[in-house]
Design a protein around this motif. Structure first.
Motif, mmCIF file in Angstrom:
data_model
loop_
_atom_site.group_PDB
_atom_site.id
_atom_site.type_symbol
_atom_site.label_atom_id
_atom_site.label_comp_id
_atom_site.label_asym_id
_atom_site.label_seq_id
_atom_site.Cartn_x
_atom_site.Cartn_y
_atom_site.Cartn_z
ATOM 1 N N GLN A 48 31.540 72.135 82.126
ATOM 2 C CA GLN A 48 31.356 72.779 80.579
ATOM 3 C C GLN A 48 32.689 72.966 79.747
ATOM 4 O O GLN A 48 33.438 73.810 80.412
ATOM 5 C CB GLN A 48 30.574 73.989 81.075
ATOM 6 N N SER A 49 32.317 72.604 78.673
ATOM 7 C CA SER A 49 33.787 72.878 77.758
ATOM 8 C C SER A 49 33.987 74.165 77.423
ATOM 9 O O SER A 49 33.003 74.927 77.369
ATOM 10 C CB SER A 49 33.686 71.965 76.502
ATOM 11 N N LEU A 50 35.179 74.602 77.067
ATOM 12 C CA LEU A 50 35.101 75.875 76.509
ATOM 13 C C LEU A 50 35.265 76.043 74.921
ATOM 14 O O LEU A 50 34.638 77.250 74.490
ATOM 15 C CB LEU A 50 36.605 76.313 76.602
ATOM 16 N N GLY A 51 35.134 74.847 74.236
ATOM 17 C CA GLY A 51 34.736 74.893 72.827
ATOM 18 C C GLY A 51 35.123 73.641 72.475
ATOM 19 O O GLY A 51 35.253 72.723 73.070
ATOM 20 N N LEU A 52 35.466 73.765 70.963
ATOM 21 C CA LEU A 52 35.709 72.672 70.292
ATOM 22 C C LEU A 52 37.325 72.626 69.617
ATOM 23 O O LEU A 52 37.840 73.861 69.562
ATOM 24 C CB LEU A 52 34.934 72.421 68.818
ATOM 25 N N PHE A 53 37.970 71.629 69.350
ATOM 26 C CA PHE A 53 39.343 71.641 68.943
ATOM 27 C C PHE A 53 39.590 70.725 67.874
ATOM 28 O O PHE A 53 38.743 69.760 67.795
ATOM 29 C CB PHE A 53 40.437 71.297 70.145
ATOM 30 N N ALA A 54 40.556 70.879 66.944
ATOM 31 C CA ALA A 54 40.831 69.909 66.035
ATOM 32 C C ALA A 54 42.454 70.088 65.952
ATOM 33 O O ALA A 54 43.261 71.184 66.025
ATOM 34 C CB ALA A 54 40.493 70.462 64.653
ATOM 35 N N GLN A 55 42.943 69.017 66.234
ATOM 36 C CA GLN A 55 44.615 68.937 66.434
ATOM 37 C C GLN A 55 45.063 68.053 65.586
ATOM 38 O O GLN A 55 44.998 66.915 65.384
ATOM 39 C CB GLN A 55 44.804 68.606 67.715
ATOM 40 N N VAL A 56 46.090 68.614 64.684
ATOM 41 C CA VAL A 56 46.751 67.615 63.718
ATOM 42 C C VAL A 56 48.084 67.099 64.035
ATOM 43 O O VAL A 56 49.047 67.952 64.414
ATOM 44 C CB VAL A 56 46.836 68.346 62.328
ATOM 45 N N ASN A 57 48.287 65.708 64.356
ATOM 46 C CA ASN A 57 49.842 65.227 64.554
ATOM 47 C C ASN A 57 50.331 64.673 63.436
ATOM 48 O O ASN A 57 49.570 63.917 62.629
ATOM 49 C CB ASN A 57 49.429 64.412 65.818
ATOM 50 N N ASP A 58 51.866 64.584 63.505
ATOM 51 C CA ASP A 58 52.335 63.612 62.680
ATOM 52 C C ASP A 58 52.619 62.288 63.228
ATOM 53 O O ASP A 58 52.245 62.211 64.644
ATOM 54 C CB ASP A 58 53.620 64.164 62.090
ATOM 55 N N LEU A 59 53.154 61.273 62.644
ATOM 56 C CA LEU A 59 53.128 60.059 63.362
ATOM 57 C C LEU A 59 54.330 59.870 64.590
ATOM 58 O O LEU A 59 54.430 58.978 65.133
ATOM 59 C CB LEU A 59 53.405 58.814 62.430
ATOM 60 N N ASN A 60 54.984 60.962 64.644
ATOM 61 C CA ASN A 60 55.745 61.031 65.706
ATOM 62 C C ASN A 60 55.426 61.760 66.882
ATOM 63 O O ASN A 60 56.117 61.854 67.870
ATOM 64 C CB ASN A 60 57.248 61.841 65.329
ATOM 65 N N GLY A 61 54.217 62.078 66.956
ATOM 66 C CA GLY A 61 53.593 62.937 67.837
ATOM 67 C C GLY A 61 53.654 64.346 67.921
ATOM 68 O O GLY A 61 53.427 65.165 68.900
ATOM 69 N N ASN A 62 54.516 65.104 66.913
ATOM 70 C CA ASN A 62 54.503 66.274 66.841
ATOM 71 C C ASN A 62 52.951 67.116 66.394
ATOM 72 O O ASN A 62 52.446 66.631 65.461
ATOM 73 C CB ASN A 62 55.569 66.644 65.730
ATOM 74 N N ILE A 63 52.684 67.962 67.079
ATOM 75 C CA ILE A 63 51.580 68.663 66.611
ATOM 76 C C ILE A 63 51.867 69.592 65.540
ATOM 77 O O ILE A 63 52.635 70.716 65.520
ATOM 78 C CB ILE A 63 51.154 69.528 67.945
ATOM 79 N N LEU A 64 51.159 69.386 64.498
ATOM 80 C CA LEU A 64 51.436 70.148 63.228
ATOM 81 C C LEU A 64 50.693 71.472 63.334
ATOM 82 O O LEU A 64 50.911 72.282 62.687
ATOM 83 C CB LEU A 64 51.233 69.270 61.927
ATOM 84 N N GLU B 55 46.949 73.282 65.414
ATOM 85 C CA GLU B 55 46.017 73.215 66.208
ATOM 86 C C GLU B 55 44.856 74.375 66.133
ATOM 87 O O GLU B 55 45.182 75.333 65.872
ATOM 88 C CB GLU B 55 46.419 73.051 67.717
ATOM 89 N N SER B 56 43.652 73.867 65.999
ATOM 90 C CA SER B 56 42.781 74.895 65.999
ATOM 91 C C SER B 56 41.862 74.975 67.006
ATOM 92 O O SER B 56 41.239 73.662 67.572
ATOM 93 C CB SER B 56 42.036 75.210 64.727
ATOM 94 N N LYS B 57 41.316 75.948 67.697
ATOM 95 C CA LYS B 57 40.368 75.936 68.814
ATOM 96 C C LYS B 57 39.506 77.008 68.518
ATOM 97 O O LYS B 57 39.554 77.927 68.061
ATOM 98 C CB LYS B 57 41.080 76.126 70.226
ATOM 99 N N LEU B 58 38.017 76.533 68.993
ATOM 100 C CA LEU B 58 37.070 77.564 68.788
ATOM 101 C C LEU B 58 36.119 77.375 70.132
ATOM 102 O O LEU B 58 35.692 76.730 70.430
ATOM 103 C CB LEU B 58 36.100 76.684 67.748
#
Lengths: 508, 446
Positions: free
Chosen positions: A280-296, A298-301
């Protein structure tokens, strides 16, 4: 059967039916298959019909591809010659060319057949494919509707997604340009110790976002997911991120590329050590990355912390009526909001399965009971804004295994079409989406009715449209069509006539 | 004639329509007697076959032909209107009286509700004139020449000769042998079959060309005997030749008619969609001769031949009957479009009328049309009746109307209907039908 013979008769009005069975027989086009030309947003660009026309010589056949536009206008019928047993597997359109993927398992090749904007056939590209690779390719295509074997890159080219027989099964992405630039290939490592498959899911003029899946064996249910962001120009991987069970298990449901080429990943996240197929998942997430792979950002719900406030159901509780949620898609609107579209399900005892088991049968005694449509709205920071539940009739699907978790069963049954969800169409231009379901409405005092239901997002609001699929005199079936529409196949029971027409989905 | 003459020069029918509100009748009151008459005509044809070859096949085909006509009548392909018949009669009488060799005793004229200007002879004494023919012919003279041409087909027995020759060809030893041989082929069966059919089609087209020239020639003789202006034979054919370009020639002012201060016209409603190919017509590797698809093939050649017969000069035209037929049809054609849910044709015509000759009826019909379109769209039925826009340039102005209808969303129809009514409210306040439709839109927009 398309019969050219009847065209002659059209010359004489009211003449009636044909008189020569022999002539009819020798001009028959045998329909092999047909389908819609669909893009990543589930927008239909057109339809094709693939016919076998003639035997030209030993093992050489003439085929015909009839192409209709998105409005069902007959655009072209093109002759195509290839080896016996050649099948049309997939089609795609990228504004510059219409591409068809042909495959011949006996002769061990796939071929890309494309037509330019004047409907002239371009040079074909033939790729040898071994039997084992072909089998795996067919398996992937058959068991996963969302597996993109042929993926269009608008105004640039196409990506062909092949399976390669290395030490273990791997993949090869072949980029075929239509804009005069250079082709490229991206293959999984030849010495990889796991079975690797890839699925391109999002693209813009700069990058392709693909999901790489790895597992130890074909039957293994432990799958690891990696995101690959690939440069469209040269096929180089700009960055990759692994979502392994041990470190950061996640299920990626969707990916978007923003106007400034940020890669937004959406899905469910899990506890360390958990697996997305079984747990079972803990929740939903949205992760924003730039094109170099840096995480700009992240939101978790979290289900427990955030979502339970908005809805009475507590995700993960087996005792609650609504049980679990299977997420089919997560959509990002132009305004920055997110909508997660799912169906609720729970594991229940199957009366039929129990009875059969009692009689010595080998049936599973449990089933998945699928109920309502549930839509979560999140703001751009992934804060929950709203939950909307659309009641629908219950569907039941026998469990694949009584011992697996409901999640495992749901993931497997999803590929067998057990859920009522059909597809979600994104209308980027009008900032809308259309999420489609089949519902068997149980109505008090009336006969139950099968309905095609669409939940439409428009102008910040959700509304519902519905098409009943059965009436006393007619049967309707719904197929994907251009944005905001469906193709209705209408069968008149009395007249025994079929009628195909496009109908728009209505926003109230 | 071996059977008792049943005097049906024209079929006059009273309203017997299942569509209660329509003023157009699609079924003849005396349907049974008409069917029985057509049956007798057919049996007479069968008893007078031109050759004794393939008799059972010919009988079967003749019976199927009659059955098709019956089905077309039952399917409301034709309209039955005594007023039109009364106006057409003087033209027919003039032709018959001027040509005593023609025996019209068993003649039967059907009026097809098609907008395509065309006419046909069925070979048994029954003929068909399309509604579009009346709209496109400008004088009684032109209409008379077309009728003379069809009568010539009858007198020369063209249809029956064509049918019998067709059956005899298909069942000839040569064709049977060739088709059997093709069937036995291991390879290239379909392609050879297609080529065989192409050859047959070519022959058929050649013969058709010849019979058209013969019908023009005899038709001109009939026509010359009448009071009508000989020059109309040329102008009638010229009109038919250009008909594919003339249909829906006028561009509508859709953007200004549905532009309201409170709800301006949105250019999105006429936005064309991207399509798979940038081509002007269907591309088909298996295509038959394109000329065969033209509404009226070979007319330029027929005109040359016709002019060789006579020194044909333009003369004064009579417009009495055609003008009155046009007036009658003008009151009917919108009903026909409404009855058959041809909202694209209805809107195209109403747009022209809104622009050129707006009156109470035009306003009511436009408002009703939007109400009907709203209801059909709501039920997901509009696409069944209105063809989707074509990607090709033919009939561009009608295509634009179709594009508009399909691009409109339910909420757009609701608002356009409302604001259209509102914009004509002051002129129509005492019209009950208008008020009802306006109230319908008022309720929707609340």
């Amino acid at each position: 059967m398309k019969n050219l013979f009847k065209m002659v008769l059209a010359i004489i009005p009211f003449l009636g039916i044909s008189q020569s069975k022999t002539l009819e027989d020798i001009t028959k086009f045998s329909l092999r298959n047909s389908g819609a030309i669909v893009d990543k947003d589930f927008d239909v660009d057109g339809y094709y019909f693939f016919y076998e026309v003639d035997k030209l010589k030993k093992k050489e056949r003439e085929f015909a591809i009839q192409i209709l536009d998105k409005n069902l206008n007959d655009m072209a019928t093109k002759s195509y010659v290839n080896r016996k047993g050649t099948a049309l597997i997939k089609s795609a359109f990228n504004n510059q060319a219409l591409m068809f993927l042909m495959a011949n398992s006996k002769e061990e090749f796939v071929e890309l057949v494309s037509f330019d904007t004047q409907a002239n056939q371009n040079e074909t590209i033939t790729v040898p494919v071994e039997k084992k690779e072909m089998r795996m390719l067919s398996l992937l295509a058959a068991t996963n509707n969302e597996h993109n074997i042929l993926f269009p890159v608008d105004d640039r080219g196409f990506v062909l997604n092949l399976v390669t027989d290395n030490k273990k099964m791997g993949y090869k992405l072949m980029y075929v340009p239509t804009d005069g630039r250079d082709p490229w290939e991206l293959s999984s490592p030849v010495d990889a110790k796991e079975i690797l498959t890839i699925n391109p899911i999002e693209v813009n003029e700069k990058v392709i976002v693909a999901l790489e899946m790895s597992k130890k064996s074909l039957l293994s249910q432990k799958i690891n997911i990696k995101i690959l962001v690939i440069n469209v120009d040269d096929g180089k991987v700009l960055f990759e991120r692994s979502f392994d069970k041990e470190d950061d298990p996640r299920l990626i449901t969707n990916a978007f590329l923003s106007d400034n080429s940020e890669v937004i990943l959406l899905g469910e996240y899990f506890d360390k050590g958990d697996h997305f197929m079984k747990d079972q998942s803990l929740g939903l997430f949205a992760q924003v990355n730039d094109l170099n792979g840096n995480i700009l950002s992240e939101s978790k719900l979290n289900w427990d912390e955030h979502i339970s406030e908005k809805m009475e159901m507590k995700k993960g509780s087996k005792t609650k009526k609504n049980g679990y949620i299977y997420f089919h898609d997560i959509i990002k609107t132009q305004g920055g909001d997110y909508y997660a579209i799912g169906e609720t399900y729970r594991k229940t005892a199957s009366a039929g399965g129990i009875a059969a088991a009692a009689l010595g049968g080998g049936n599973n005694v449990t089933q998945l009971t699928i109920t309502d449509v549930i839509i979560f709205k999140f703001n751009s920071q992934f804060g929950i804004e709203d939950v909307t539940i659309y009641e629908k009739g219950t569907s039941r699907a026998p469990s694949i295994t009584d011992f697996g978790s409901p999640q495992l069963n749901a993931h497997i049954l999803k590929n067998f079409g057990a859920f009522d969800y059909e597809f979600t169409q994104r209308d980027v231009e009008n900032d809308r989406f259309y999420s489609n379901f089949i519902d068997y409405e149980r109505l008090k005092g009336e006969e139950n009715k099968l309905a095609f239901k669409t939940i439409i997002y428009d102008d910040g609001e959700l509304s519902e449209d519905k098409i009943y699929l059965d009436s006393e005199s007619k049967v309707f079936r719904v197929f994907p069509a251009k944005i905001g529409h469906v193709m209705l196949l209408e069968y008149d029971k009395k007249e025994k006539k079929i009628d195909l027409h496009l109908e728009s989905l209505n926003i109230k | 004639m071996k059977f008792l003459p049943l005097v049906i020069c024209l079929i006059f029918c009273l309203v017997l329509s299942s569509q209660s509100k329509s003023t157009v009748s699609y079924l003849p009151e005396n349907k049974d007697s008409i069917f029985s008459h057509l049956d007798k005509l057919r049996e007479y044809q069968i008893s007078n076959l031109l050759s004794d070859k393939n008799v059972s096949k010919k009988k079967k085909l003749y019976r199927e032909k009659t059955k098709n006509i019956f089905e077309s009548i039952e399917d409301s392909t034709f309209i039955f209107d005594k007023h039109i018949s009364q106006k057409l009669n003087p033209i027919l009488h003039e032709i018959y009286l001027s040509n005593p060799s023609i025996n019209p005793t068993d003649f039967y004229f059907l009026i097809n509700r098609s907008y395509v200007p065309n006419a046909a002879c069925f070979g048994d004494g029954s003929f068909m004139l399309n509604m579009g023919l009346f709209f496109h012919m400008e004088s009684d003279d032109e209409l008379a020449f077309i009728i003379c041409h069809e009568l010539a087909h009858y007198e020369l027995n063209h249809v029956n000769k064509k049918i019998e020759s067709y059956i005899d060809t298909l069942n000839s030893k040569e064709i049977k042998h060739t088709s059997r041989a093709i069937k036995k082929q291991k390879y290239n069966r379909t392609n050879d079959g297609i080529n065989l059919i192409k050859g047959l089609t070519f022959d058929l087209m050649q013969k058709s060309r010849q019979v058209e020239i013969e019908a023009d020639s005899l038709g001109l003789i009939f026509f010359k005997n009448t009071k009508y202006n000989l020059g109309a034979s040329i102008s009638a054919l010229q009109k038919l030749d250009s008909v594919d370009d003339m249909l829906f020639m006028q561009k509508t002012k859709i953007e200004s008619i549905f532009n309201f201060p409170e709800y301006p016209f949105n250019n999105k409603w006429l936005k064309k969609e991207e399509t798979l190919f940038q081509i002007n017509e269907t591309v088909n590797d298996y295509e038959f001769n394109k000329d065969s698809l033209k509404t009226h093939p070979d007319i330029p050649m027929r005109l040359v031949k016709l002019k060789m017969h006579e020194n044909i000069q333009p003369g004064k035209s009579i417009k009495t009957q055609i003008r009155e037929i046009k007036e009658i049809l003008k009151t009917k054609h919108l009903n026909i479009y409404f009855d058959f849910k041809q909202f694209d044709f209805a809107l195209y015509n109403l747009l022209l009328e809104n622009e050129n000759s707006i009156n109470e009826e035009v306003i009511i019909n436009t408002a009703i049309l939007f109400k009907m379109m709203y209801e059909m769209k709501q039920k997901h039925r509009l696409g069944k009746y209105i063809p989707q826009p074509s990607p090709f340039p033919d009939e561009a102005n009608l295509n634009e109307v179709r594009l508009f209808i399909h691009n409109l969303e339910l909420k757009n129809i609701r608002k356009i209907g409302y604001f259209y009514c509102m914009s004509h409210e002051d002129k129509m306040y005492n019209n009950e039908t208008f008020t009802n439709v306006y109230n319908f839109f008022k309720n929707l927009n609340q």
